[in-house]
Motif scaffolding. Sequence first.
Motif, short mmCIF file in Angstrom:
data_model
loop_
_atom_site.label_atom_id
_atom_site.label_comp_id
_atom_site.label_asym_id
_atom_site.label_seq_id
_atom_site.Cartn_x
_atom_site.Cartn_y
_atom_site.Cartn_z
N GLU A 50 39.66 -12.40 -6.05
CA GLU A 50 38.87 -11.51 -6.90
C GLU A 50 38.35 -12.24 -8.13
OE1 GLU A 50 37.00 -7.89 -7.98
OE2 GLU A 50 37.79 -8.72 -6.09
N ALA A 51 39.14 -13.16 -8.68
CA ALA A 51 38.68 -13.96 -9.82
C ALA A 51 37.43 -14.76 -9.45
CB ALA A 51 39.79 -14.89 -10.29
N LYS A 52 37.42 -15.30 -8.23
CA LYS A 52 36.23 -16.04 -7.77
C LYS A 52 35.03 -15.11 -7.67
CE LYS A 52 34.03 -19.64 -6.00
NZ LYS A 52 32.89 -19.04 -5.28
N ARG A 53 35.24 -13.89 -7.19
CA ARG A 53 34.14 -12.93 -7.13
C ARG A 53 33.62 -12.61 -8.53
NH1 ARG A 53 35.24 -7.82 -5.49
NH2 ARG A 53 33.20 -7.52 -4.56
N CYS A 54 34.54 -12.55 -9.50
CA CYS A 54 34.14 -12.23 -10.87
C CYS A 54 33.25 -13.30 -11.49
CB CYS A 54 35.39 -12.02 -11.74
SG CYS A 54 36.30 -10.50 -11.41
N ILE A 55 33.55 -14.56 -11.22
CA ILE A 55 32.77 -15.63 -11.85
C ILE A 55 31.57 -16.06 -11.01
CG2 ILE A 55 34.85 -16.47 -13.01
CD1 ILE A 55 34.79 -18.91 -11.11
N GLN A 56 31.51 -15.62 -9.77
CA GLN A 56 30.47 -16.09 -8.85
C GLN A 56 29.04 -15.89 -9.36
OE1 GLN A 56 30.98 -17.94 -6.12
NE2 GLN A 56 28.75 -18.15 -5.95
N PRO A 57 28.69 -14.72 -9.94
CA PRO A 57 27.29 -14.52 -10.37
C PRO A 57 26.81 -15.54 -11.40
CG PRO A 57 28.44 -12.42 -10.25
CD PRO A 57 29.49 -13.50 -10.11
N SER A 80 38.51 -11.97 -21.07
CA SER A 80 39.62 -12.90 -21.11
C SER A 80 39.36 -13.94 -22.20
CB SER A 80 39.80 -13.58 -19.75
OG SER A 80 38.63 -14.28 -19.39
N ARG A 81 40.20 -14.94 -22.23
CA ARG A 81 40.12 -15.94 -23.30
C ARG A 81 38.79 -16.67 -23.29
NH1 ARG A 81 44.43 -20.92 -24.22
NH2 ARG A 81 43.43 -21.82 -26.06
N TYR A 82 38.32 -17.03 -22.08
CA TYR A 82 37.10 -17.83 -21.99
C TYR A 82 35.91 -17.07 -21.42
CZ TYR A 82 40.24 -21.81 -22.74
OH TYR A 82 41.14 -22.68 -23.26
N TRP A 83 36.16 -15.93 -20.85
CA TRP A 83 35.07 -15.23 -20.15
C TRP A 83 34.69 -13.97 -20.92
CZ3 TRP A 83 32.53 -17.26 -16.19
CH2 TRP A 83 31.64 -16.45 -15.48
N PRO A 84 33.40 -13.75 -21.21
CA PRO A 84 32.23 -14.49 -20.70
C PRO A 84 31.70 -15.56 -21.67
CG PRO A 84 31.51 -12.45 -21.66
CD PRO A 84 33.01 -12.49 -21.86
N SER A 85 32.52 -16.02 -22.61
CA SER A 85 32.01 -16.92 -23.64
C SER A 85 31.63 -18.30 -23.12
CB SER A 85 33.06 -17.08 -24.74
OG SER A 85 34.27 -17.59 -24.21
N PHE A 86 32.03 -18.63 -21.85
CA PHE A 86 31.64 -19.92 -21.27
C PHE A 86 30.12 -20.08 -21.24
CE2 PHE A 86 35.62 -21.24 -18.87
CZ PHE A 86 35.65 -22.49 -19.45
N VAL A 87 29.44 -18.97 -20.98
CA VAL A 87 28.01 -19.06 -20.70
C VAL A 87 27.22 -18.45 -21.85
CG1 VAL A 87 26.20 -18.49 -19.05
CG2 VAL A 87 28.54 -18.81 -18.28
#
Length: 221
Positions: A44-51, A214-221
Amino acid sequence: MADSSPAGLLATQSPWLERVKNLLGPRGYDPSMRRSVQTLVIYEAKRCIQPRIGDLRPFQRKVALVDQAQALVNTLDFCLPHHKAEILWRTSTSRETVTPEICWKRFQLVQKELDRLSEMIKQFMAPERSHQETVDELEQHLFVSLFNCECGIVTAIQLLGCPLKCSIGHHIAAAPCLCASRAYAHNHVILAFRLYYKGSELDPEFPDPVPPVSRYWPSFV
């Protein structure tokens, strides 16, 4: 660590979480399910970051995956706190949390196994069977195949856990019944196959992912 407050709030809103709880049934979580639930969380984590994965560098993808996985673990309101802490262990012996590299590799292995199961299930599909009933047949087949005689012959009496010989006289080990705890230990990807697939294909009606903050998401992008 992920911010647990937003993640906790998300727990009542996530259709993924509700489907997981329905799949586990009224008894809920048991420690024997640890790797199976870890598989669900990583997938599910992979599905969350996939887009947005195309916007991330390779190392960021791995960090984002484990970051989202931890955030999803925080939403598992059917787990006691000490069980949540165990979900992303690399092994129950080391008690070390999976690294981003290991988490990414485990996703790849999960996807490979899901592809294999999607091909294998075709031989058990029938109009009168639901997806869960068909997976029951597949799971029993995979389990019993571990106890095949060297000649490849399997007899129904194996399912009773009795010592026996195959039809041409070879001694073969007794196969224990596929109870719930053995099922989770036997193949930790089966639960994900039950959840995300319908027959041999991904369930087209499965709801879109809802990434927890979360700690890094969505701030990565």
